[in-house]
Write a protein that holds these residues in place. Structure first.
Motif, mmCIF file in Angstrom:
data_model
loop_
_atom_site.group_PDB
_atom_site.id
_atom_site.type_symbol
_atom_site.label_atom_id
_atom_site.label_comp_id
_atom_site.label_asym_id
_atom_site.label_seq_id
_atom_site.Cartn_x
_atom_site.Cartn_y
_atom_site.Cartn_z
ATOM 1 N N CYS A 86 8.159 6.325 34.089
ATOM 2 C CA CYS A 86 6.815 5.864 34.453
ATOM 3 C C CYS A 86 6.235 4.994 33.337
ATOM 4 C CB CYS A 86 5.876 7.006 34.794
ATOM 5 S SG CYS A 86 5.196 7.848 33.391
ATOM 6 N N GLU A 87 5.244 4.224 33.732
ATOM 7 C CA GLU A 87 4.511 3.385 32.767
ATOM 8 C C GLU A 87 3.076 3.884 32.716
ATOM 9 O OE1 GLU A 87 7.107 -0.536 34.152
ATOM 10 O OE2 GLU A 87 4.919 -0.584 34.309
ATOM 11 N N VAL A 88 2.503 3.911 31.533
ATOM 12 C CA VAL A 88 1.123 4.378 31.363
ATOM 13 C C VAL A 88 0.309 3.232 30.767
ATOM 14 C CG1 VAL A 88 -0.321 6.176 30.370
ATOM 15 C CG2 VAL A 88 2.101 6.626 30.777
ATOM 16 N N LEU A 89 -0.815 2.952 31.407
ATOM 17 C CA LEU A 89 -1.654 1.848 30.927
ATOM 18 C C LEU A 89 -2.736 2.411 30.022
ATOM 19 C CD1 LEU A 89 -1.953 -0.082 34.302
ATOM 20 C CD2 LEU A 89 -0.297 -0.405 32.466
ATOM 21 N N ILE A 90 -2.762 1.961 28.799
ATOM 22 C CA ILE A 90 -3.717 2.497 27.822
ATOM 23 C C ILE A 90 -4.833 1.478 27.539
ATOM 24 C CG2 ILE A 90 -4.008 3.424 25.478
ATOM 25 C CD1 ILE A 90 -2.058 5.200 26.771
ATOM 26 N N GLY A 91 -4.437 0.246 27.315
ATOM 27 C CA GLY A 91 -5.404 -0.781 26.915
ATOM 28 C C GLY A 91 -6.273 -1.236 28.081
ATOM 29 N N LEU A 103 -5.192 -2.432 31.999
ATOM 30 C CA LEU A 103 -5.735 -1.735 33.171
ATOM 31 C C LEU A 103 -6.448 -2.706 34.117
ATOM 32 C CD1 LEU A 103 -5.889 1.105 34.237
ATOM 33 C CD2 LEU A 103 -7.909 1.494 32.845
ATOM 34 N N GLU A 104 -7.280 -3.582 33.535
ATOM 35 C CA GLU A 104 -7.998 -4.578 34.366
ATOM 36 C C GLU A 104 -7.006 -5.431 35.147
ATOM 37 O OE1 GLU A 104 -10.371 -7.152 31.877
ATOM 38 O OE2 GLU A 104 -11.439 -5.389 31.133
ATOM 39 N N GLU A 105 -6.002 -5.913 34.456
ATOM 40 C CA GLU A 105 -4.989 -6.780 35.075
ATOM 41 C C GLU A 105 -4.297 -6.043 36.228
ATOM 42 O OE1 GLU A 105 -4.406 -9.854 34.019
ATOM 43 O OE2 GLU A 105 -2.303 -10.360 34.357
#
Ligand SMILES: C[S@@+](CC[C@H](N)C(=O)[O-])C[C@H]1O[C@@H](n2cnc3c(N)ncnc32)[C@H](O)[C@@H]1O
Length: 237
Positions: free
Chosen positions: A216-221, A225-227
């Motif tokens: 899995c990939e986790v979005l932190i920044g 996240l917006e993108e």
């Protein structure tokens, strides 16, 4: 992993200061000086023999890569592998966008400054199955807080593991911190080997044995996240 270090290994590593960093804390906030550019920095925590990071650094010259491990023998093998891989593929021996750092990940906050890293790869990290060792898992809240401290606005964590229990633990740990996950897979190579992704040493062995790989990939920044949210909206129109 059983390791028998070589005699004189420290001297051998000290001679490779173009690639091997024995005291990575000295570069905290100054990694762009080490690489000589401001390219994004991607880090593999627990790189083992270094196949993954060598291949990625070869494929993506516009990204700077740092492989971290706590065993000097693995750093030595990783350096050998990285140079050999480049020569075999017709490139000069010295990888300009790669550093191999000797470090216990417990001390990772002492190596990277706020916003210095764009991506963390956690590949086949030790699962530490006993409950009393949960804090040692690299996706434990304590580690995630450290990672958040140095990941930038595009920051992501990419996790691969064969361990169902570590994967479950990790998903819960990410969710408990309100982190956004995407591209969750319980059988990464189920429909044939994913050639767009570089395989690690452990992964190749597991795939040969028919063991499922979870990813899995986790979005932190914030910008990552917006993108992602924007692309979801576009898909739903
Ligand atoms: C199971 S191996 C996976 C190696 C590689 N990522 C792969 O997929 O082939 C885990 C690696 O993490 C390293 N490691 C485990 N705990 C660590 C720590 N606290 N600090 C640095 N390295 C660590 C081990 O030395 C080992 O090389």
């Amino acid at each position: 992993m059983r390791l028998r270090g070589r005699k004189g290994i420290r001297e051998e590593l000290e001679r490779q200061s173009d690639l091997v960093i024995l005291d990575p804390k000295q570069y905290k906030g100054r990694w762009s000086e080490f690489f000589g550019n401001d390219h994004p920095i991607h880090v593999e925590l627990g790189m083992g023999k270094g196949k993954f990071i060598s291949e990625l650094s070869f494929r993506n010259p516009e990204v700077n890569y740092i492989g971290v491990d706590m065993y000097d023998e693995l750093i030595r093998r990783g350096a050998e592998k990285a140079r050999k891989f480049r020569v075999e593929n017709g490139q000069p021996e010295e990888p300009e966008n790669l550093a191999l750092a000797l470090l216990n990940i417990e001390h990772i906050s002492e190596v990277f400054a706020e916003g210095e890293v764009e991506r963390i790869y956690l590949n086949f990290s030790d699962p530490w199955p006993k409950k009393k060792h949960a804090r040692r898992r690299l996706t434990h809240r304590g580690f995630l807080l450290k990672y958040k401290g140095f990941l930038n606005e595009w920051g992501q964590i990419h996790l691969k593991t064969d361990s169902r229990s570590l994967f479950e633990f990790s998903l819960n740990s990410f969710a408990d911190m309100g982190l956004w996950m995407r591209n969750i897979s319980l059988d990464l190579h189920g429909e044939g080997l994913r050639e767009d992704l570089v395989l690690t040493e452990y992964e190749s062995k597991f795939v040969e044995q028919g063991i499922n790989i979870h990813r899995c990939e986790v979005l932190i920044g914030d910008r990552a996240l917006e993108e992602h949210r924007r692309s979801l909206q576009e898909q739903s129109v």
